[in-house]
Design an enzyme around this catalytic site. Structure first.
Site, PDB file in Angstrom:
ATOM      1  N   ARG A 174      19.446 -14.383  -0.201  1.00  0.00           N
ATOM      2  CA  ARG A 174      18.174 -15.006  -0.588  1.00  0.00           C
ATOM      3  C   ARG A 174      17.431 -15.457   0.662  1.00  0.00           C
ATOM      4  O   ARG A 174      16.229 -15.303   0.779  1.00  0.00           O
ATOM      5  CB  ARG A 174      18.381 -16.186  -1.551  1.00  0.00           C
ATOM      6  CG  ARG A 174      17.110 -17.008  -1.749  1.00  0.00           C
ATOM      7  CD  ARG A 174      17.118 -17.927  -2.971  1.00  0.00           C
ATOM      8  NE  ARG A 174      18.382 -18.590  -3.208  1.00  0.00           N
ATOM      9  CZ  ARG A 174      18.908 -19.557  -2.441  1.00  0.00           C
ATOM     10  NH1 ARG A 174      18.273 -19.984  -1.383  1.00  0.00           N
ATOM     11  NH2 ARG A 174      20.072 -20.079  -2.752  1.00  0.00           N
ATOM     12  N   TYR A 212      -8.375 -10.162 -10.022  1.00  0.00           N
ATOM     13  CA  TYR A 212      -7.308  -9.542 -10.808  1.00  0.00           C
ATOM     14  C   TYR A 212      -6.870 -10.517 -11.917  1.00  0.00           C
ATOM     15  O   TYR A 212      -6.628 -11.698 -11.661  1.00  0.00           O
ATOM     16  CB  TYR A 212      -6.135  -9.213  -9.882  1.00  0.00           C
ATOM     17  CG  TYR A 212      -4.902  -8.730 -10.601  1.00  0.00           C
ATOM     18  CD1 TYR A 212      -4.891  -7.493 -11.233  1.00  0.00           C
ATOM     19  CD2 TYR A 212      -3.756  -9.508 -10.669  1.00  0.00           C
ATOM     20  CE1 TYR A 212      -3.766  -7.051 -11.903  1.00  0.00           C
ATOM     21  CE2 TYR A 212      -2.619  -9.067 -11.331  1.00  0.00           C
ATOM     22  CZ  TYR A 212      -2.635  -7.839 -11.950  1.00  0.00           C
ATOM     23  OH  TYR A 212      -1.526  -7.403 -12.612  1.00  0.00           O
ATOM     24  N   ASP A 221      -6.606 -10.802  -0.974  1.00  0.00           N
ATOM     25  CA  ASP A 221      -5.729  -9.868  -1.675  1.00  0.00           C
ATOM     26  C   ASP A 221      -6.131  -8.460  -1.220  1.00  0.00           C
ATOM     27  O   ASP A 221      -7.199  -7.955  -1.574  1.00  0.00           O
ATOM     28  CB  ASP A 221      -5.917 -10.041  -3.189  1.00  0.00           C
ATOM     29  CG  ASP A 221      -4.972  -9.159  -3.996  1.00  0.00           C
ATOM     30  OD1 ASP A 221      -4.576  -8.090  -3.489  1.00  0.00           O
ATOM     31  OD2 ASP A 221      -4.651  -9.523  -5.139  1.00  0.00           O
ATOM     32  N   LYS A 262       1.681  -1.341  -5.665  1.00  0.00           N
ATOM     33  CA  LYS A 262       0.565  -0.398  -5.714  1.00  0.00           C
ATOM     34  C   LYS A 262       0.634   0.579  -4.536  1.00  0.00           C
ATOM     35  O   LYS A 262       1.614   1.277  -4.405  1.00  0.00           O
ATOM     36  CB  LYS A 262      -0.740  -1.179  -5.786  1.00  0.00           C
ATOM     37  CG  LYS A 262      -0.710  -2.378  -6.766  1.00  0.00           C
ATOM     38  CD  LYS A 262      -0.564  -1.966  -8.222  1.00  0.00           C
ATOM     39  CE  LYS A 262      -0.230  -3.126  -9.157  1.00  0.00           C
ATOM     40  NZ  LYS A 262      -1.149  -4.264  -9.111  1.00  0.00           N
TER      41      LYS A 262
END
Ligand SMILES: *Cc1c(COP(=O)(O)O)cnc(C)c1O
Length: 420
Positions: free
Chosen positions: A71, A128, A201, A226
């Site tokens: 982690r 978005y 973004d 994406k």
């Protein structure tokens, strides 16, 4: 030269040897130094949760700072983070990248790293839908307020900024799904004058087409699901933080300083929404071909735009590469090319829009974007259904295309059939 020095020279994380090289050279090599143990040319998938210590606290430093638990850090994730940093950093100002389990996990981590109850955020009125939902319905009840305004209009942004209370200006350019353009350099000045941070973004443009940190932004957000991943086979996210980004209003809170990179690094580990090793590996593999893929996405999108612009059933085409797009001049200044996303409105309204979505064969009807395959969707009923009735509602005659890398002739023939 001792063996140890040899290892050090091969470490991911050691000096930015790729700084100053071209984009695709950095994409292929940064964070991909041959594995020091075996010489493997591709960074292995370190599918391990923990690491043997040579005595208590004796972390092995053969692969960088020393690993103790995945982690906190994992070598495969480190490779991806270094690659992303090398692609988004201005040449003279190395930034730090952090990889997450999804774009929204990255956004959530950023919000909790730099905001607190009472903080105010300004975002675009066509942001978005998932980002808006996170800000309005998760951060909102926690005590964060927001205003949604058109980012293409600096006066509208200035009017809602509250110096001393506004902490983040959240910008997408181009926007999803309306392909609006905002001037990153102008918004960076506005944010900084108000004492706020500018977050961009960069999912649609990717660092191949646009590097917001070089235009003054403090943080870049990606849904690596994406274009960065590029093959519709992974969900991931990233933050890339400028070395100078600072949140003085939080200095001392949580026992941390004001440095945004330090705060995000702490929260990445403390909140734990990290990218797993295989997901990190897939995204880094995708990044290696980002430049060639984006050029092909842009070539094909330009062909599709030219075709749609002349079609009698098409009311309008939304693409920043069109000279009559209101953001064309700004886009031409801050982007290398105009990207692979194209939206258009149908003269026949919602019925025609739904028919197009139903009839295509090469364009697959699906949410998401940025993969090698072309996708079509109806934002009003699919990706943006969650913002229906809000300020971010999108027109129902709108169709969004993610133009893939197939042969352009087949894409045009498919649209021809769907529109006939
Ligand atoms: C998809 C997307 C996100 C969210 O990313 P996930 O990986 O789906 O969590 C954020 N911003 C934009 C512009 C997106 O397209």
């Amino acid at each position: 030269m001792t063996a140890v020095t040899d290892l050090d020279a091969a470490l991911p994380g050691t000096p930015t040897t790729w700084t100053g090289r071209g984009f695709s050279t950095r994409a292929v090599h940064a964070g991909s130094e041959p594995d020091p143990a075996t010489g493997a040319v591709v960074t292995p998938i370190y599918q391990t949760s923990t690491y043997k210590q040579d005595g208590v606290g004796g972390l092995r430093t053969g692969l960088g700072p020393g690993y103790e638990y995945s982690r906190s850090a994992n070598p495969t994730r480190t490779g991806l983070q270094e690659c992303l940093a090398a692609l988004e950093s201005p040449a003279d100002a190395p930034a730090t990248a952090f990889a997450f389990a999804s774009g929204l996990a990255a956004e959530d981590t950023l919000l909790r790293s730099v905001l607190g109850p009472g903080g105010h955020l300004v975002l675009g009125d066509d942001a978005y839908g998932g980002s808006y939902r996170l800000i309005a319905r998760v951060a909102g009840p926690w005590g964060v307020t927001h205003d949604a305004v058109p980012m293409a209009d600096p006066d509208a942004v200035r009017a809602v900024l509250r110096p001393g209370t506004t902490r983040l200006l959240w910008v997408e350019t181009p926007t999803n799904p309306l392909l609006g353009i905002a001037d990153v350099a102008v918004l960076a000045d506005l944010a900084h004058e108000a004492g706020a941070l500018l977050v961009v973004d960069n999912t649609f443009a990717t660092p191949y087409l646009q590097t917001p940190l070089a235009l003054g932004a403090d943080v870049v957000v990606h849904s690596t699901t994406k274009y960065c991943g590029g093959h519709s086979d992974v969900v991931g996210g990233a933050l890339v933080v400028s070395a100078t980004a600072s949140a003085p209003w939080l200095d001392g809170v949580g026992g941390l300083g004001a440095s945004v990179a330090e705060r995000v690094g702490f929260h990445q580990n403390a909140m734990g929404a990290v990218a797993g090793p295989f997901d990190a590996w897939l995204v880094q593999r995708g990044l290696k071909t980002l430049g060639v893929r984006m050029d092909r996405h842009c070539d094909n999108a330009e062909r599709v735009v030219a075709y749609l612009a002349d079609h009698p059933r098409v009311r309008s085409v939304l693409y920043p590469g069109l000279p009559d797009h209101p953001g064309h001049q700004v886009a031409a200044r801050q982007m290398r090319r105009f990207g692979g996303m194209v939206s258009f409105r149908l003269a026949g309204g919602v019925e025609d829009a739904l028919t197009v979505c139903k009839r295509t064969e090469v364009f697959t009807l699906a949410e998401s974007l940025g993969g090698v395959e072309s996708l079509v969707e109806h934002p009003g009923r699919m990706t943006h259904a969650s913002v229906a009735g809000s300020a971010l509602e999108v027109p129902d005659d709108l169709v969004r295309l993610s133009v893939g890398i197939e042969d352009a002739e087949d894409l045009l023939a498919d649209l021809e059939r769907a529109l006939s």
